[in-house]
Design an enzyme around this catalytic site. Structure first.
Site, PDB file in Angstrom:
ATOM      1  N   ASP A 287       0.808  -1.222   0.000  1.00 26.57           N
ATOM      2  CA  ASP A 287       0.000   0.000   0.000  1.00 26.57           C
ATOM      3  C   ASP A 287       0.838   1.267   0.000  1.00 26.57           C
ATOM      4  OD1 ASP A 287      -2.697  -0.617  -0.039  1.00 26.57           O
ATOM      5  OD2 ASP A 287      -2.735  -1.151   2.079  1.00 26.57           O
TER       6      ASP A 287
HETATM    7  C1  BGC Z   1       0.429   1.226   6.257  1.00 29.05           C
HETATM    8  C2  BGC Z   1       0.093   0.014   5.462  1.00 29.05           C
HETATM    9  C3  BGC Z   1      -1.385  -0.135   5.337  1.00 29.05           C
HETATM   10  C4  BGC Z   1      -2.018   1.163   4.849  1.00 29.05           C
HETATM   11  C5  BGC Z   1      -3.525   1.029   4.896  1.00 29.05           C
HETATM   12  C6  BGC Z   1      -0.235   2.445   5.686  1.00 29.05           C
HETATM   13  O1  BGC Z   1       0.049   3.553   6.475  1.00 29.05           O
HETATM   14  O2  BGC Z   1       1.826   1.387   6.312  1.00 29.05           O
HETATM   15  O3  BGC Z   1       0.659  -1.142   6.073  1.00 29.05           O
HETATM   16  O4  BGC Z   1      -1.694  -1.169   4.459  1.00 29.05           O
HETATM   17  O5  BGC Z   1      -1.622   2.241   5.642  1.00 29.05           O
HETATM   18  O6  BGC Z   1      -4.199   2.077   4.383  1.00 29.05           O
HETATM   19  C1  NOJ Z   2      -1.511  -3.703   5.519  1.00 30.40           C
HETATM   20  C2  NOJ Z   2      -2.710  -3.756   4.644  1.00 30.40           C
HETATM   21  O1  NOJ Z   2      -3.836  -4.191   5.406  1.00 30.40           O
HETATM   22  C3  NOJ Z   2      -2.508  -4.669   3.472  1.00 30.40           C
HETATM   23  O2  NOJ Z   2      -3.625  -4.606   2.624  1.00 30.40           O
HETATM   24  C4  NOJ Z   2      -1.247  -4.315   2.746  1.00 30.40           C
HETATM   25  O3  NOJ Z   2      -1.087  -5.247   1.710  1.00 30.40           O
HETATM   26  C5  NOJ Z   2      -0.045  -4.328   3.672  1.00 30.40           C
HETATM   27  N1  NOJ Z   2      -0.296  -3.485   4.782  1.00 30.40           N
HETATM   28  C6  NOJ Z   2       1.236  -3.894   2.992  1.00 30.40           C
HETATM   29  O4  NOJ Z   2       1.245  -2.533   2.719  1.00 30.40           O
END
Ligand code: BGC
Ligand code: NOJ
Length: 811
Positions: free
Chosen positions: A483
């Site tokens: 993400d």
């Molecule tokens: C996090 C990710 C997460 C995303 C969700 C980010 O700030 O680092 O792990 O998947 O937010 O929106």
């Molecule tokens: C947490 C999110 O829930 C997931 O959808 C994502 O793939 C991972 N972070 C990696 O960014």
């Protein structure tokens, strides 16, 4: 250092001090009613949706961590204490918390009084039950007082924290006998209320927080408890709570037991009132009537334990490795169920007021729980697919209460569509139920444009076919699995959401990770087309897959590993050409899992590079070298300090990808080494470093660049649960469900030894004995099914049998 121990016979983790490095929590509830409960009785309760129907209040970002819970105060002379230690923090003579499967038990002892709590949510009713047993362990009579305490949340947990100008005027309650009813907003648009009751005559109650605590006291010094007397106040606005007072006399050695019930009630719109201003309590009374005695409580508790025993028995291993046994048989499967229920919404790191259900998250979670609850997996797949758009893209999130896509975040995460194939394929491989593919499923919840689920999968696949960039690799959109790799975002101002800022689509930035997914899940989709007899579609899909493999080999290979992506300028990301972020874990795992490079040696090279460049003693980091500055063209990933989260943290979620990839090239020793490094039970001994619960996975462990290398964050709600279970059960232990039947093809360390698995599959119980006389890492020499030798790895599926005995002998 440890702060407790595993009690495998009881399927419990026993915490022996309240002073754990972080709150160590458990989840109660199986269907709609849930509680988060820490080892010091902190936490909160909600019905269906942690944001919209929050029943009790939790306090975020408070000065002492873990503030607010469902507390019991005991006043014994001048000593006031809690069996779970918080919030008075009176030192206890002894303390124990047992987090079990769907329940928790606490035992606190102070000055010869023992208070034992057992708390759980029955599988079939929206109520949390707590049995409190008070025992006089001394030899003189004791006159003590027991006070309960919960603080009501005014339902919408987000608004509850912000909208004081309104909220401080709306709190309303009723009290009848021993039951306190919380009815805020019931007079207008709500048809639901909460109750908190105890099965005994009470000596007082309190519903105003200020009366209970005194306006300037904290929860550690509640004025009414110090006084020893609740004031029977009926709250009007401000901060409604529920507290019962019970004066308890205990002869030496005597015990008394009380059952408390915290429930949620909904009434029909035309049946809300008993008389003007007085809520209709019939349903509440009927619910409470079910749990009036200790016997009622014990019976419901037994039923819950049976419910879980039955679920967890679907996959059971006996091996010489106690860590594998306990993680596979108990905790890993349990965590998969919790992620099924919560997605990423409510934990001690996810506030329950942010995200709803993630599209990709929920699809991946399916991989871990589909064998446990196939019917609910089916329903979940339909819910998820119903939020897809007609062009195959998807809302990135949806709200569990409404099941509608969340337009705040919208779509544009280009891996999402392929995860729907992954989840559906896993469901069909598990159940054989192809009828789901013929179900009519809406787009964006609009039934007028519904098509079959199979057509949804086709559009998922074609979304990628139709969205490729300059290297014929998939466009990344807002982001793929990572993400934080936001290649079209270019955000320069604080507060802009990395996930939503900028165009959802750019014509240039591409993802090699999605390319790997396309190969893996494209093939699974082709197999489904073949199963339905559509060989033309199968051939078309496989041809597209071949084109993608060629694109990966041409522009997705960097010499020693797979490239991660191309940015909006078509510069490589995750390449030796980059000054930072030269190698990423994701394409190495996904491409090898998809079989790319297995035949030409690239897979082995890529995994060797992972070992050489990304490995640490606590797990495999997501990338190296860490980004030391903000790269506008890469987005959130470079916003994190080096070593944390997506910027070179150890993302537990994609460690199993590497482990699985290792099994794809037959390296069982290395696959297991990767498995062990993040496996909670294996690292219990370093709980003071790891800090989160030693019985569940966390999302992230700080990487080698971080100040606190080895420290975990974001426990419980992570795709790690599902992927690790997939890894250990299907790849390392090698019991993999195919469309035709169960396949047996372990890839274990040479020294792992023989093991036995009991696996319930499509209603048949398979007792599988795996023998490894020559200590090989992979390869089955012979497979006997009920005494008859079969060719290959797949046990032919025979629904007429109830039990099948299998012996697999490795080479
Ligand atoms: C996090 C990710 C997460 C995303 C969700 C980010 O700030 O680092 O792990 O998947 O937010 O929106
Ligand atoms: C947490 C999110 O829930 C997931 O959808 C994502 O793939 C991972 N972070 C990696 O960014």
């Amino acid at each position: 250092m440890k702060f407790g121990y595993f009690d495998d016979n009881n399927k419990e983790y026993v915490i022996t001090t309240p002073k754990t490095p972080l709150p160590w929590i458990n989840y109660l509830g199986c269907n709609d009613f849930f509680t988060l409960l820490s080892n010091t009785c902190g936490g909160y309760t909600f019905y269906k949706d942690a944001k919209l129907l929050r029943m009790t209040r939790y306090r975020y970002n408070d000065t002492t961590p873990d503030t607010n819970g469902k507390y019991f105060y005991i006043k014994d002379g001048d000593t006031i204490w809690n069996p779970g230690w918080q919030p008075t923090k009176t030192e206890l003579d002894s303390y124990e918390c047992r987090h079990g499967i769907g329940y928790s038990k606490f035992t606190g002892v102070k000055n010869n009084v023992e208070a034992a709590l057992v708390t759980f949510v029955p599988a079939d009713n929206p109520v949390e039950l707590t049995k409190v047993t008070l025992t006089n362990k001394g030899d003189a009579k004791k006159d003590i007082q027991l006070f309960s305490y919960v603080e009501w949340c005014l339902w919408n947990a987000d608004d509850d924290m912000k909208n004081y100008q309104r909220n401080l005027s709306i709190g309303e309650v009723e009290v009848v006998d021993s039951t306190i009813y919380h009815k805020t907003e019931y007079r207008e648009r709500r048809n639901h209320y909460a109750v908190y009751s105890v099965n005994a005559k009470i000596d007082g109650f309190e519903t105003s927080r200020d009366e209970f605590r005194g306006a300037y006291n904290g929860p550690d010094k509640p004025a009414a408890v110090i006084e020893g007397k609740l004031h029977n106040t009926i709250a009007s606005g401000w901060y409604p709570i529920a507290s019962h007072q019970l004066n308890v006399s205990l002869e030496a050695g005597e015990s008394k037991t009380f059952v408390f019930a915290l429930g949620y009630i909904e009434n029909a719109e035309d049946d809300k009132w008993e008389k003007p201003g007085v809520i209709n309590k019939k349903k509440a009374d009927a619910l409470l009537a079910k749990y009036q005695t200790t016997e009622d409580f014990d019976k419901a508790f037994d039923e819950l334990c049976k419910y879980w025993d039955n679920l967890l028995s679907k996959f059971h291993i006996k091996s010489s490795d106690e860590h594998v046994n306990r993680m596979v048989n108990i905790w890993n499967q349990y965590q998969c169920m919790v992620t099924f229920n919560m997605s990423r919404s409510a934990s001690y790191y996810e506030t329950g007021i942010g995200r709803g259900m993630g599209f990709r998250d929920s699809c991946q979670d399916l991989l871990g729980f589909v064998h446990l609850i196939p019917d609910r997996a089916r329903e979940r797949i339909i819910d998820i697919a119903s939020t897809q758009f007609q062009d195959g893209s998807a809302y990135h999130q949806y709200q569990p209460l409404t099941k509608k896509g969340n337009s705040d975040i919208g779509s544009g995460f280009n891996d999402d569509p392929l995860w729907l194939i992954a989840g559906t394929s896993a469901y069909i491989r598990e159940t054989g139920d192809t009828s789901i593919l013929k179900e009519m499923v809406p787009y964006d919840n609009d039934m007028s444009v519904a098509t079959t689920l199979m057509e949804h999968l086709k559009r998922s696949f074609d979304y990628i076919v139709n969205h490729k960039g300059p290297h014929d690799l998939p466009l990344i959109g807002r982001a793929d699995w990572n993400d934080c790799l936001n290649l079209n975002c270019f955000s320069e101002h604080p507060g802009e959401s990395f996930q939503c800022f900028g165009p959802s689509e750019g014509p240039v930035a591409e993802s090699v990770f999605i390319a790997g997914m396309f190969v893996k899940y494209g093939r699974e989709y082709a197999a489904l087309a073949k199963l339905l007899g559509d060989t033309a579609e199968e051939a078309r899909v496989l041809a597209e897959v071949d084109k993608m493999i060629a694109a990966i080999e041409k522009d997705g290979w960097d010499g020693e590993w797979f490239v991660r992506a191309y940015d909006a300028y078509s510069h490589k990301v995750g390449s030796k050409e980059c000054d930072e972020g030269q190698i990423y874990i994701e394409p190495q795992g996904m491409c090898v899992m998809a079989g790319v490079g297995v035949d030409n040696g690239n897979a082995e090279k890529a995994l060797n590079s992972v070992k050489a460049k990304l490995d640490t003693k606590y797990g495999v980091m997501i990338l190296q070298p860490a980004y030391t500055r903000y790269h506008l063209e890469l987005g959130e990933i470079t916003s994190y300090p080096p070593g944390y989260k997506e910027n070179a943290g150890i993302f537990c979620h994609n460690n199993p990808w590497i482990s699985i990839a290792e099994t794809c090239i037959g390296r069982g020793d290395r696959a297991f080494e990767v498995y062990k490094k993040t496996c909670p039970s294996y690292i219990e001994d370093i709980s003071e470093i790891h800090r989160t619960e030693p019985y569940v996975y966390s999302q992230m462990v700080a990487g080698a660049d971080a100040k606190f290398h080895g420290e975990a964050k974001n426990s419980w709600l992570t795709g790690t649960a599902a992927w690790t279970f997939t890894n250990i059960s299907q790849y390392i232990l090698g019991i993999y469900p195919t469309l035709e039947g169960l396949s047996v093809n372990p890839c274990t360390p040479a020294a792992f030894g023989d093991f036995n698995v009991t696996r319930v599959y499509r209603g048949v119980t398979y007792n599988i004995e795996i023998k490894n006389p020559n200590k090989v890492q992979k390869g089955v020499a012979s497979l006997t099914v009920d005494g008859v030798e079969v060719q290959g790895n797949v046990i032919p599926f025979d629904p007429s049998k109830k039990v099948v005995n299998v012996i697999a002998t490795m080479k």
